[in-house]
Scaffold this motif. Structure first.
Motif, PDB file in Angstrom:
ATOM      1  N   PRO A 307       0.835  -1.204   0.000  1.00 18.75           N
ATOM      2  CA  PRO A 307       0.000   0.000   0.000  1.00 18.75           C
ATOM      3  C   PRO A 307       0.869   1.253   0.000  1.00 18.75           C
ATOM      4  CG  PRO A 307       0.148  -0.875   2.210  1.00 18.75           C
ATOM      5  CD  PRO A 307       0.964  -1.795   1.334  1.00 18.75           C
ATOM      6  N   HIS A 308       0.350   2.324  -0.540  1.00 16.00           N
ATOM      7  CA  HIS A 308       1.061   3.598  -0.470  1.00 16.00           C
ATOM      8  C   HIS A 308       0.043   4.732  -0.444  1.00 16.00           C
ATOM      9  CE1 HIS A 308       0.449   2.918  -4.815  1.00 16.00           C
ATOM     10  NE2 HIS A 308       0.321   4.220  -4.896  1.00 16.00           N
ATOM     11  N   LEU A 309       0.440   5.844   0.161  1.00 18.33           N
ATOM     12  CA  LEU A 309      -0.442   7.004   0.241  1.00 18.33           C
ATOM     13  C   LEU A 309      -0.387   7.800  -1.047  1.00 18.33           C
ATOM     14  CD1 LEU A 309       0.218   8.243   3.877  1.00 18.33           C
ATOM     15  CD2 LEU A 309      -1.925   7.333   3.000  1.00 18.33           C
ATOM     16  N   GLU A 310      -1.537   8.225  -1.505  1.00 17.13           N
ATOM     17  CA  GLU A 310      -1.615   9.065  -2.694  1.00 17.13           C
ATOM     18  C   GLU A 310      -2.452  10.299  -2.380  1.00 17.13           C
ATOM     19  OE1 GLU A 310      -3.019   7.266  -6.245  1.00 17.13           O
ATOM     20  OE2 GLU A 310      -1.271   5.974  -6.501  1.00 17.13           O
ATOM     21  N   THR A 311      -2.028  11.423  -2.916  1.00 11.19           N
ATOM     22  CA  THR A 311      -2.822  12.646  -2.816  1.00 11.19           C
ATOM     23  C   THR A 311      -3.618  12.773  -4.100  1.00 11.19           C
ATOM     24  OG1 THR A 311      -1.168  13.687  -1.399  1.00 11.19           O
ATOM     25  CG2 THR A 311      -2.754  15.137  -2.473  1.00 11.19           C
ATOM     26  N   VAL A 312      -4.942  12.800  -3.994  1.00 11.52           N
ATOM     27  CA  VAL A 312      -5.810  12.774  -5.171  1.00 11.52           C
ATOM     28  C   VAL A 312      -6.857  13.882  -5.064  1.00 11.52           C
ATOM     29  CG1 VAL A 312      -5.477  10.283  -5.494  1.00 11.52           C
ATOM     30  CG2 VAL A 312      -7.379  11.112  -4.088  1.00 11.52           C
ATOM     31  N   PRO A 313      -7.431  14.278  -6.198  1.00  6.57           N
ATOM     32  CA  PRO A 313      -8.516  15.275  -6.148  1.00  6.57           C
ATOM     33  C   PRO A 313      -9.737  14.722  -5.423  1.00  6.57           C
ATOM     34  CG  PRO A 313      -7.625  15.054  -8.375  1.00  6.57           C
ATOM     35  CD  PRO A 313      -7.066  13.920  -7.582  1.00  6.57           C
ATOM     36  N   VAL A 314     -10.468  15.607  -4.773  1.00  8.11           N
ATOM     37  CA  VAL A 314     -11.706  15.190  -4.121  1.00  8.11           C
ATOM     38  C   VAL A 314     -12.764  14.918  -5.180  1.00  8.11           C
ATOM     39  CG1 VAL A 314     -11.231  16.482  -2.016  1.00  8.11           C
ATOM     40  CG2 VAL A 314     -12.507  17.570  -3.877  1.00  8.11           C
ATOM     41  N   SER A 315     -13.823  14.254  -4.788  1.00  9.51           N
ATOM     42  CA  SER A 315     -14.965  14.062  -5.672  1.00  9.51           C
ATOM     43  C   SER A 315     -15.902  15.266  -5.566  1.00  9.51           C
ATOM     44  CB  SER A 315     -15.716  12.790  -5.297  1.00  9.51           C
ATOM     45  OG  SER A 315     -16.294  12.945  -4.008  1.00  9.51           O
ATOM     46  N   LYS A 316     -16.843  15.349  -6.482  1.00  2.00           N
ATOM     47  CA  LYS A 316     -17.839  16.419  -6.414  1.00  2.00           C
ATOM     48  C   LYS A 316     -18.649  16.308  -5.119  1.00  2.00           C
ATOM     49  CE  LYS A 316     -18.339  16.805 -11.437  1.00  2.00           C
ATOM     50  NZ  LYS A 316     -19.178  16.445 -12.598  1.00  2.00           N
ATOM     51  N   ALA A 317     -18.969  15.070  -4.721  1.00  2.00           N
ATOM     52  CA  ALA A 317     -19.747  14.893  -3.495  1.00  2.00           C
ATOM     53  C   ALA A 317     -18.979  15.409  -2.280  1.00  2.00           C
ATOM     54  CB  ALA A 317     -20.094  13.408  -3.305  1.00  2.00           C
ATOM     55  N   SER A 318     -17.673  15.106  -2.209  1.00  3.77           N
ATOM     56  CA  SER A 318     -16.864  15.598  -1.087  1.00  3.77           C
ATOM     57  C   SER A 318     -16.743  17.116  -1.123  1.00  3.77           C
ATOM     58  CB  SER A 318     -15.470  14.966  -1.122  1.00  3.77           C
ATOM     59  OG  SER A 318     -15.529  13.615  -0.755  1.00  3.77           O
ATOM     60  N   ALA A 319     -16.556  17.670  -2.327  1.00  2.00           N
ATOM     61  CA  ALA A 319     -16.450  19.123  -2.447  1.00  2.00           C
ATOM     62  C   ALA A 319     -17.728  19.796  -1.960  1.00  2.00           C
ATOM     63  CB  ALA A 319     -16.160  19.508  -3.896  1.00  2.00           C
ATOM     64  N   ASP A 320     -18.872  19.182  -2.264  1.00  2.68           N
ATOM     65  CA  ASP A 320     -20.141  19.759  -1.799  1.00  2.68           C
ATOM     66  C   ASP A 320     -20.289  19.628  -0.277  1.00  2.68           C
ATOM     67  OD1 ASP A 320     -20.813  20.501  -4.338  1.00  2.68           O
ATOM     68  OD2 ASP A 320     -22.080  18.750  -4.747  1.00  2.68           O
ATOM     69  N   GLN A 321     -19.826  18.517   0.284  1.00  4.85           N
ATOM     70  CA  GLN A 321     -19.865  18.358   1.743  1.00  4.85           C
ATOM     71  C   GLN A 321     -19.018  19.439   2.412  1.00  4.85           C
ATOM     72  OE1 GLN A 321     -21.258  16.336   3.957  1.00  4.85           O
ATOM     73  NE2 GLN A 321     -22.146  14.635   2.811  1.00  4.85           N
ATOM     74  N   ARG A 322     -17.819  19.653   1.871  1.00  5.52           N
ATOM     75  CA  ARG A 322     -16.929  20.671   2.448  1.00  5.52           C
ATOM     76  C   ARG A 322     -17.546  22.059   2.312  1.00  5.52           C
ATOM     77  NH1 ARG A 322     -10.811  18.838   0.456  1.00  5.52           N
ATOM     78  NH2 ARG A 322     -10.782  16.841   1.580  1.00  5.52           N
ATOM     79  N   ARG A 323     -18.096  22.332   1.158  1.00  3.43           N
ATOM     80  CA  ARG A 323     -18.732  23.634   0.921  1.00  3.43           C
ATOM     81  C   ARG A 323     -19.853  23.873   1.938  1.00  3.43           C
ATOM     82  NH1 ARG A 323     -23.337  24.916  -1.916  1.00  3.43           N
ATOM     83  NH2 ARG A 323     -23.413  26.959  -2.936  1.00  3.43           N
ATOM     84  N   GLY A 324     -20.616  22.796   2.241  1.00  2.76           N
ATOM     85  CA  GLY A 324     -21.737  22.930   3.167  1.00  2.76           C
ATOM     86  C   GLY A 324     -21.330  23.301   4.575  1.00  2.76           C
ATOM     87  N   ARG A 325     -20.056  23.088   4.945  1.00  4.55           N
ATOM     88  CA  ARG A 325     -19.585  23.452   6.295  1.00  4.55           C
ATOM     89  C   ARG A 325     -19.683  24.956   6.545  1.00  4.55           C
ATOM     90  NH1 ARG A 325     -20.055  19.233   9.155  1.00  4.55           N
ATOM     91  NH2 ARG A 325     -21.446  18.728   7.449  1.00  4.55           N
ATOM     92  N   ALA A 326     -19.713  25.747   5.439  1.00  7.91           N
ATOM     93  CA  ALA A 326     -19.763  27.203   5.602  1.00  7.91           C
ATOM     94  C   ALA A 326     -21.189  27.704   5.837  1.00  7.91           C
ATOM     95  CB  ALA A 326     -19.175  27.887   4.366  1.00  7.91           C
ATOM     96  N   GLY A 327     -22.167  26.813   5.661  1.00 11.18           N
ATOM     97  CA  GLY A 327     -23.555  27.262   5.777  1.00 11.18           C
ATOM     98  C   GLY A 327     -24.324  26.566   6.867  1.00 11.18           C
ATOM     99  N   ARG A 328     -23.642  26.092   7.904  1.00  7.40           N
ATOM    100  CA  ARG A 328     -24.331  25.355   8.961  1.00  7.40           C
ATOM    101  C   ARG A 328     -25.078  26.266   9.918  1.00  7.40           C
ATOM    102  NH1 ARG A 328     -22.758  19.915   9.204  1.00  7.40           N
ATOM    103  NH2 ARG A 328     -24.542  19.716  10.587  1.00  7.40           N
ATOM    104  N   THR A 329     -24.545  27.475  10.172  1.00 12.31           N
ATOM    105  CA  THR A 329     -25.168  28.347  11.176  1.00 12.31           C
ATOM    106  C   THR A 329     -25.598  29.695  10.608  1.00 12.31           C
ATOM    107  OG1 THR A 329     -22.968  29.155  11.827  1.00 12.31           O
ATOM    108  CG2 THR A 329     -23.862  27.281  13.049  1.00 12.31           C
TER     109      THR A 329
END
Length: 832
Positions: A307-329
């Motif tokens: 096994p090895h660690l790879e840095t990869v682009p996020v998916s659209k679903a993950s990007a939307d989850q992250r974006r939603g953190r700004a609109g919780r409150t």
């Protein structure tokens, strides 16, 4: 909690789970599913006082969810609501809701497959598709089917293909719940190609602090990028009263709580986080998200088994989850450090971990469950065959599985530790040597980032890392010895967890660093390396790997590679330790084999014999012995011939023609032997072996009477037929016997001077009259003048044009006007 959107659908969920054994809840961010759902089912009649288990993918989210639910009940954690995670449990005799992390649910199922005191199992954030979540669901479903028809299962997620999961659960109902997310403005701010991720992220933080209000949440792929970005920001000019808070999995609980807690009045907080903050967490005060668009994942290579660690682009679903953190409150802003065009090219979802992870631990858990074939369990995505096969092969090598694939007592002990099988095997073997404390430190070091940074990290010797850790411990944390302080603390904390789990006191035995390579070889028996020069090693798995130049370990006859970068054809050894030959021979004796081998020596082109002492692919000792048996020598010789080709046989002109004539007859009569290259190479044992008795080298093949070999393939009648239907020569009208060229059995050639064919109307044929001979009609100087398979047409037409040319160049020769009435001759002119 009464205001949460989840409250709108809980009555519907209760009705469903009162009638059904499973349900799926798709709840948008901000709906309150994680903390609002479990308490709602405590008093359902089908619960009958049983416990609710909720699987939460991350420790921080699990602890936060339990703490929040407990506070809503006016209690502390450990009363009605508690949690279980590795080395940290807060439950009491009255606990009814237990939030568990990955691995804990698996252990509970393995201990009590019926989950007798559990009424409902909730899988939260199932869209993350972690390996443990997939395994936990598969085992829970089987437990429900076989042992507990009354057990309920609830799958919860913000983004999930509900229909696909529903089909897996036998048509379980799907409930949709709207979220409570405030509008979030998206700003695409691609980073400059010349800037590092840390510099571009730091620049975006400065921009957000200047343009927006509230706290800032920054998503970075890993701890390394977090530290570097933090350094960039600390070296710049941050606005007054701005505090930086890192947030990643290996951070201490105190530091994690500081990152999640609400900001102190008058301060602005910048949280530098990994994907740990993507779901199930609300960080009070965050109104701005900065997303690097990257994540770090462990990818398993079936090609190398590493096994090895790879840095990869996020998916659209993950990007939307992250974006939603700004609109919780409140309304917020999300800066994406990529372009809108790049966003369209992102994958829709992350690849499930089961599709690209090391599956050795999964294979061990299934063996403990009593399953040898993963297909026996229900999966949303079945484990891929190749990585799973490599996982089971490793388990056999570690002694966890028997020859039939059943788990061994040693395998049960490994599974009980809950660690990766490599680490578990090392810890158990270390106990036999009284080296548990050292093994615990090694286990922690292997699972953390490298202690050293910069130039110090160039030296690949793992012993230096152990020495730095021991020095740090002896100095009570005052002497880091050039190692990274935060990583040292994390390693120390993890090694103490292992010691506590194994019930070993830290001072149980001295830390004999001469055992490091041996202990490492228990974890990586497939990566024991044998020196082959210039920093290159061959590993016991058969793979090649090399060290960076100037490494002291390059001089060691044997090493163990703990970390190998497998991106290139030959792996690069990043971390290793020396293994003494005496240790190898003593402690890996069960894996060492003696074998006598008869083999083909390419240099001498002959069969030789040797006796070798082997550890996997490593040759520990090699000696020559008596000559190989006649039968073994013949077998190897014929195998080598099959590889090298038939050109090594003693072909002469007559034998080649005989074989070609036989090939022609096989074309017209299928019952004749096939003597093509392919057929001969496939049947060497049948037609050639009787003539190779006692032979040991290619030079011996020259004694084979090859013509007799091919004649022996024909019966008496076929030999007679061969002479008549595929003759070596054809007599032409002039009386000359002209040899036939069978180089192309489909179109044999007769090269004859044109004058010798006068008087013959039809083209000669072979193969029982089925194959016309290709006539190469030659000039008196034997130069080709015409090629034809239709002699009659030639005489009627083209001959007269050829005649003019020949008469001009050869005026003394005989060129009649009527070739069919002319006298054939092999001279300048006929005698009469």
């Amino acid at each position: 909690m009464n205001q949460l959107p989840i409250m709108q659908v809980l009555p519907q969920l209760k009705i469903i789970l009162n009638k059904s054994r499973a349900a799926i809840l798709i709840a948008e961010p901000g709906a309150g599913k994680t903390t609002g759902t479990p308490p709602a089912f405590l008093d359902e009649p089908w619960m009958q006082g049983k416990t609710i288990l909720m699987l939460e993918p991350r420790r921080l989210a699990a602890r936060s969810a339990a703490t929040y639910m407990a506070s809503c009940l006016g209690e502390s954690v450990g009363q009605t609501v508690g949690y279980r995670m590795r080395m940290d449990t807060r439950v009491g005799k009255n606990t009814r809701i237990v939030v568990v992390t990955e691995g804990v649910l698996t252990r509970m199922l393995q201990t009590d497959p019926s989950l007798g005191d559990v009424g409902l199992v909730i899988f939260d954030e199932f869209h993350e598709r972690s390996l443990h979540a997939d395994l936990g669901l598969a085992l829970t479903l089987e437990a429900q089917t076989v042992l507990r028809e009354d057990l309920r299962i609830l799958i919860m997620s913000a983004t999930l293909d509900g229909e696909r999961v529903s089909a897996m659960l036998g048509g379980a109902p799907v409930v949709d719940c709207p979220g409570r997310v405030y509008p979030v403005q998206t700003i695409y701010a691609p980073a400059s190609g010349t800037l590092s991720i840390e510099k571009s992220t730091a620049a975006s933080v400065h921009r957000a602090l200047a343009e927006q209000k509230g706290d800032v949440l920054v998503f970075l792929p890993g701890e390394r990028e977090i530290r570097r970005t933090q350094s960039e920001l600390e070296n710049g000019r941050l606005p007054a009263n701005t505090v930086l808070r890192p947030l990643y999995g290996q951070l201490s609980q105190v530091m994690q709580d500081l990152a999640v807690a609400a900001s102190v009045a008058g301060e602005r907080k910048v949280v530098l986080a990994t994907s740990i903050a993507e779901t199930s967490l609300t960080i009070d005060g965050v109104l701005t998200v900065i997303d690097s668009g990257l994540r770090r994942t462990q990818v398993f290579s079936p090609r190398t088994g590493m096994p090895h660690l790879e840095t990869v682009p996020v998916s659209k679903a993950s990007a939307d989850q992250r974006r939603g953190r700004a609109g919780r409150t409140a309304p917020g802003v999300c800066y994406r450090l990529w372009s809108q065009e790049e966003h369209h090219r992102l994958p829709d979802d992350n690849v499930p971990e089961i599709m690209e992870a090391d599956l050795a631990q999964l294979a061990l858990e299934l063996a403990l469950w009593g399953v040898r074939d993963p297909a026996a369990l229900p999966w949303l995505d079945a484990p891929p065959a190749a990585p799973y096969a490599q996982g089971t092969a490793l388990l056999r090598q570690l002694g966890a599985l028997g020859a039939t694939g059943a788990i061994t007592p040693h395998g049960r002990s490994m599974a009980a530790l809950g660690a990766h099988p490599r680490v578990a095997h090392m810890l158990l073997r270390a106990a036999e040597l009284g080296a548990t404390p050292l093994a615990c430190r090694l286990a922690a070091l292997l699972q953390e980032r490298d202690l050293f940074r910069g130039p110090a990290a160039i030296d690949s010797d793992l012993t230096l890392r152990v020495e730095a850790l021991l020095r740090f411990e002896r100095s009570a944390g005052l002497d880091a010895g050039g190692a990274d302080l935060a990583t040292l603390r994390a390693v120390q904390r993890e090694s103490r967890n292992y010691l506590a789990q194994l019930q070993a006191a830290p001072g149980e035995a001295p830390n004999d660093i001469s055992l490091i390579g041996l202990l490492l070889s228990f974890a990586y028996p497939d990566r024991i390396g044998q020196k082959r020069g210039d920093g290159a090693f061959v590993l016991s798995s058969g793979r090649g790997a090399a060290m960076r130049e100037g490494q002291p370990l390059m001089r060691c006859p044997y090493i163990v590679a703990a970390s190998v970068d497998d991106k290139a054809a030959q792996g690069k050894i990043m971390l290793a330790a020396e293994l003494k030959e005496a240790q190898l021979l003593k402690h890996h004796a069960d894996s060492i084999t003696d074998e006598a081998e008869v083999y083909w020596d390419k240099e001498s082109k002959s069969v030789k014999a040797r006796r070798r002492t082997m550890l996997g692919a490593l040759v520990l000792k090699e000696t020559t012995h008596e000559r190989p048996s006649v039968e073994a020598a013949e077998e190897v010789l014929l195998t080598a011939l099959a590889s090298e080709g038939l050109a090594l046989l003693p072909w002469d002109k007559n034998t080649l023609q005989l074989r070609q004539r036989m090939m022609l007859m096989h074309r017209v009569r299928a019952d004749w032997p096939d003597v093509s290259d392919e057929a001969l190479l496939e049947s060497l044992n049948t037609w050639l072996r009787p003539y190779t008795h006692g032979m040991r080298a290619f030079r011996d093949l020259q004694r084979i009477p090859l013509s007799r070999v091919f004649e022996g393939m024909l019966d008496w009648k076929q030999r007679q037929t061969l002479d008549t239907e595929a003759p070596t020569h054809i007599t032409v009208p002039s009386g000359s016997r002209i040899p036939v060229d069978y180089d192309n059995p489909a179109a044999p050639v007769l090269a004859v001077r044109l004058q010798e064919m006068f008087g013959q109307l039809d083209t000669p044929k072979v193969g029982g009259g089925m194959i016309p001979v290709v006539l190469h009609l030659l000039s008196p100087a034997r130069r080709p003048m015409q090629v034809t398979t239709d002699l009659a047409s030639f005489w009627r037409g083209i001959y007269f044009e050829v005649k003019k040319d020949l008469k001009g160049r050869y005026p003394k020769h005989y060129w009649p006007d009527d070739p069919l009435q002319a006298i054939p001759t092999n001279r300048t002119r006929p005698k009469n």
